[in-house]
Design a protein around this motif. Sequence first.
Motif, PDB file in Angstrom:
ATOM      1  N   THR A  18      18.209  68.597  14.647  1.00  0.00           N
ATOM      2  CA  THR A  18      17.309  69.606  15.196  1.00  0.00           C
ATOM      3  C   THR A  18      17.303  70.842  14.313  1.00  0.00           C
ATOM      4  OG1 THR A  18      16.670  70.774  17.227  1.00  0.00           O
ATOM      5  CG2 THR A  18      19.022  70.734  16.690  1.00  0.00           C
ATOM      6  N   ILE A  19      16.266  71.645  14.469  1.00  0.00           N
ATOM      7  CA  ILE A  19      16.150  72.920  13.775  1.00  0.00           C
ATOM      8  C   ILE A  19      16.039  73.989  14.856  1.00  0.00           C
ATOM      9  CG2 ILE A  19      14.763  74.323  12.209  1.00  0.00           C
ATOM     10  CD1 ILE A  19      13.768  71.657  10.963  1.00  0.00           C
ATOM     11  N   LEU A  20      16.955  74.956  14.824  1.00  0.00           N
ATOM     12  CA  LEU A  20      17.002  75.999  15.846  1.00  0.00           C
ATOM     13  C   LEU A  20      16.578  77.340  15.261  1.00  0.00           C
ATOM     14  CD1 LEU A  20      20.524  75.055  17.215  1.00  0.00           C
ATOM     15  CD2 LEU A  20      18.311  74.433  18.213  1.00  0.00           C
ATOM     16  N   ASP A  21      15.818  78.093  16.022  1.00  0.00           N
ATOM     17  CA  ASP A  21      15.386  79.420  15.630  1.00  0.00           C
ATOM     18  C   ASP A  21      16.518  80.404  15.894  1.00  0.00           C
ATOM     19  OD1 ASP A  21      14.099  81.792  15.107  1.00  0.00           O
ATOM     20  OD2 ASP A  21      12.518  81.503  16.583  1.00  0.00           O
ATOM     21  N   GLU A  51      20.495  87.007   2.373  1.00  0.00           N
ATOM     22  CA  GLU A  51      19.357  87.100   3.281  1.00  0.00           C
ATOM     23  C   GLU A  51      19.823  86.834   4.704  1.00  0.00           C
ATOM     24  OE1 GLU A  51      15.699  85.128   1.923  1.00  0.00           O
ATOM     25  OE2 GLU A  51      16.846  84.591   0.147  1.00  0.00           O
ATOM     26  N   GLU A  52      19.069  87.337   5.673  1.00  0.00           N
ATOM     27  CA  GLU A  52      19.441  87.110   7.053  1.00  0.00           C
ATOM     28  C   GLU A  52      19.182  85.650   7.448  1.00  0.00           C
ATOM     29  OE1 GLU A  52      16.735  88.290  10.489  1.00  0.00           O
ATOM     30  OE2 GLU A  52      15.894  89.433   8.826  1.00  0.00           O
ATOM     31  N   VAL A  53      19.940  85.166   8.388  1.00  0.00           N
ATOM     32  CA  VAL A  53      19.771  83.806   8.881  1.00  0.00           C
ATOM     33  C   VAL A  53      18.580  83.787   9.829  1.00  0.00           C
ATOM     34  CG1 VAL A  53      20.811  81.963  10.249  1.00  0.00           C
ATOM     35  CG2 VAL A  53      22.221  83.295   8.664  1.00  0.00           C
ATOM     36  N   LYS A  54      17.615  82.905   9.547  1.00  0.00           N
ATOM     37  CA  LYS A  54      16.432  82.788  10.389  1.00  0.00           C
ATOM     38  C   LYS A  54      16.432  81.503  11.195  1.00  0.00           C
ATOM     39  CE  LYS A  54      13.579  85.672   7.448  1.00  0.00           C
ATOM     40  NZ  LYS A  54      12.421  85.726   6.569  1.00  0.00           N
ATOM     41  N   SER A  55      17.204  80.513  10.732  1.00  0.00           N
ATOM     42  CA  SER A  55      17.240  79.240  11.457  1.00  0.00           C
ATOM     43  C   SER A  55      18.562  78.529  11.200  1.00  0.00           C
ATOM     44  CB  SER A  55      16.076  78.348  11.025  1.00  0.00           C
ATOM     45  OG  SER A  55      16.188  78.021   9.651  1.00  0.00           O
ATOM     46  N   TYR A  56      18.840  77.585  12.084  1.00  0.00           N
ATOM     47  CA  TYR A  56      20.021  76.729  11.944  1.00  0.00           C
ATOM     48  C   TYR A  56      19.528  75.289  11.918  1.00  0.00           C
ATOM     49  CZ  TYR A  56      22.689  80.846  13.229  1.00  0.00           C
ATOM     50  OH  TYR A  56      23.240  82.108  13.262  1.00  0.00           O
ATOM     51  N   VAL A  57      19.947  74.541  10.907  1.00  0.00           N
ATOM     52  CA  VAL A  57      19.585  73.133  10.797  1.00  0.00           C
ATOM     53  C   VAL A  57      20.834  72.330  11.148  1.00  0.00           C
ATOM     54  CG1 VAL A  57      18.735  71.320   9.274  1.00  0.00           C
ATOM     55  CG2 VAL A  57      17.894  73.673   9.010  1.00  0.00           C
ATOM     56  N   SER A  66      20.108  78.878   7.534  1.00  0.00           N
ATOM     57  CA  SER A  66      19.082  79.002   6.504  1.00  0.00           C
ATOM     58  C   SER A  66      18.324  80.326   6.588  1.00  0.00           C
ATOM     59  CB  SER A  66      18.084  77.843   6.650  1.00  0.00           C
ATOM     60  OG  SER A  66      17.008  77.988   5.743  1.00  0.00           O
ATOM     61  N   PRO A  67      17.932  80.877   5.441  1.00  0.00           N
ATOM     62  CA  PRO A  67      17.115  82.086   5.429  1.00  0.00           C
ATOM     63  C   PRO A  67      15.625  81.789   5.624  1.00  0.00           C
ATOM     64  CG  PRO A  67      17.613  81.459   3.194  1.00  0.00           C
ATOM     65  CD  PRO A  67      18.346  80.496   4.093  1.00  0.00           C
ATOM     66  N   ILE A  68      15.288  80.524   5.820  1.00  0.00           N
ATOM     67  CA  ILE A  68      13.898  80.114   6.001  1.00  0.00           C
ATOM     68  C   ILE A  68      13.642  79.921   7.496  1.00  0.00           C
ATOM     69  CG2 ILE A  68      12.182  78.337   5.464  1.00  0.00           C
ATOM     70  CD1 ILE A  68      13.704  77.863   2.852  1.00  0.00           C
ATOM     71  N   SER A  69      12.479  80.359   7.972  1.00  0.00           N
ATOM     72  CA  SER A  69      12.179  80.295   9.399  1.00  0.00           C
ATOM     73  C   SER A  69      12.140  78.852   9.894  1.00  0.00           C
ATOM     74  CB  SER A  69      10.851  80.983   9.709  1.00  0.00           C
ATOM     75  OG  SER A  69       9.766  80.162   9.342  1.00  0.00           O
ATOM     76  N   SER A  70      12.454  78.693  11.166  1.00  0.00           N
ATOM     77  CA  SER A  70      12.445  77.357  11.766  1.00  0.00           C
ATOM     78  C   SER A  70      11.051  76.751  11.713  1.00  0.00           C
ATOM     79  CB  SER A  70      12.961  77.413  13.209  1.00  0.00           C
ATOM     80  OG  SER A  70      12.184  78.302  13.977  1.00  0.00           O
ATOM     81  N   LEU A  71      10.024  77.562  11.891  1.00  0.00           N
ATOM     82  CA  LEU A  71       8.649  77.068  11.846  1.00  0.00           C
ATOM     83  C   LEU A  71       8.308  76.510  10.463  1.00  0.00           C
ATOM     84  CD1 LEU A  71       5.996  76.672  13.332  1.00  0.00           C
ATOM     85  CD2 LEU A  71       5.360  78.994  12.651  1.00  0.00           C
ATOM     86  N   THR A  72       8.706  77.214   9.412  1.00  0.00           N
ATOM     87  CA  THR A  72       8.461  76.748   8.045  1.00  0.00           C
ATOM     88  C   THR A  72       9.215  75.455   7.774  1.00  0.00           C
ATOM     89  OG1 THR A  72       8.078  78.991   7.254  1.00  0.00           O
ATOM     90  CG2 THR A  72       8.680  77.340   5.591  1.00  0.00           C
ATOM     91  N   LEU A  73      10.481  75.384   8.195  1.00  0.00           N
ATOM     92  CA  LEU A  73      11.260  74.158   7.995  1.00  0.00           C
ATOM     93  C   LEU A  73      10.650  72.988   8.767  1.00  0.00           C
ATOM     94  CD1 LEU A  73      14.893  75.541   8.115  1.00  0.00           C
ATOM     95  CD2 LEU A  73      13.623  74.787   6.105  1.00  0.00           C
ATOM     96  N   LEU A  74      10.195  73.253   9.987  1.00  0.00           N
ATOM     97  CA  LEU A  74       9.564  72.204  10.791  1.00  0.00           C
ATOM     98  C   LEU A  74       8.300  71.686  10.108  1.00  0.00           C
ATOM     99  CD1 LEU A  74       9.503  70.540  13.370  1.00  0.00           C
ATOM    100  CD2 LEU A  74       8.246  72.420  14.447  1.00  0.00           C
ATOM    101  N   LYS A  75       7.487  72.592   9.579  1.00  0.00           N
ATOM    102  CA  LYS A  75       6.273  72.183   8.864  1.00  0.00           C
ATOM    103  C   LYS A  75       6.622  71.336   7.645  1.00  0.00           C
ATOM    104  CE  LYS A  75       3.328  76.024  10.219  1.00  0.00           C
ATOM    105  NZ  LYS A  75       2.619  77.227   9.768  1.00  0.00           N
ATOM    106  N   ARG A  76       7.656  71.753   6.913  1.00  0.00           N
ATOM    107  CA  ARG A  76       8.075  70.974   5.742  1.00  0.00           C
ATOM    108  C   ARG A  76       8.529  69.577   6.151  1.00  0.00           C
ATOM    109  NH1 ARG A  76      11.588  75.305   2.121  1.00  0.00           N
ATOM    110  NH2 ARG A  76       9.867  76.732   1.752  1.00  0.00           N
TER     111      ARG A  76
END
Length: 101
Positions: A18-21, A51-57, A66-76
């Motif tokens: 899962t990817i958490l915001d 960088e600040e943490v934006k999501s947890y994978v 991760s410093p990448i948003s959960s929405l961006t990771l989900l799209k990827r």
Amino acid sequence: MFIHLGGNKMIRISEVITILDAGNRRSPITLIPFLDEVERQGRMERITTQEEVKSYVVTRTGVFASPISSLTLLKRAQQGGSRRGIDEWYGPDPEKKELKE
């Protein structure tokens, strides 16, 4: 196929549970204790400290902050992650903004 989590970290999409915001105010009350326990066990890997943490994978082996948003990771992940070779991500010019298709 791989998903790029930020920095120089890539993992197989098949490993993602899962990817958490990180900033979700409606996160379940169990999220903070879960993340604290994972970190206490040494199974938390921070992709970058700058960088600040934006999501947890979450994977079977650990959690990636991760410093990448959960929405961006989900799209990827939905797009099949990276079809590019590892060399294209980490080739001779890592500062290059665009990658060859």
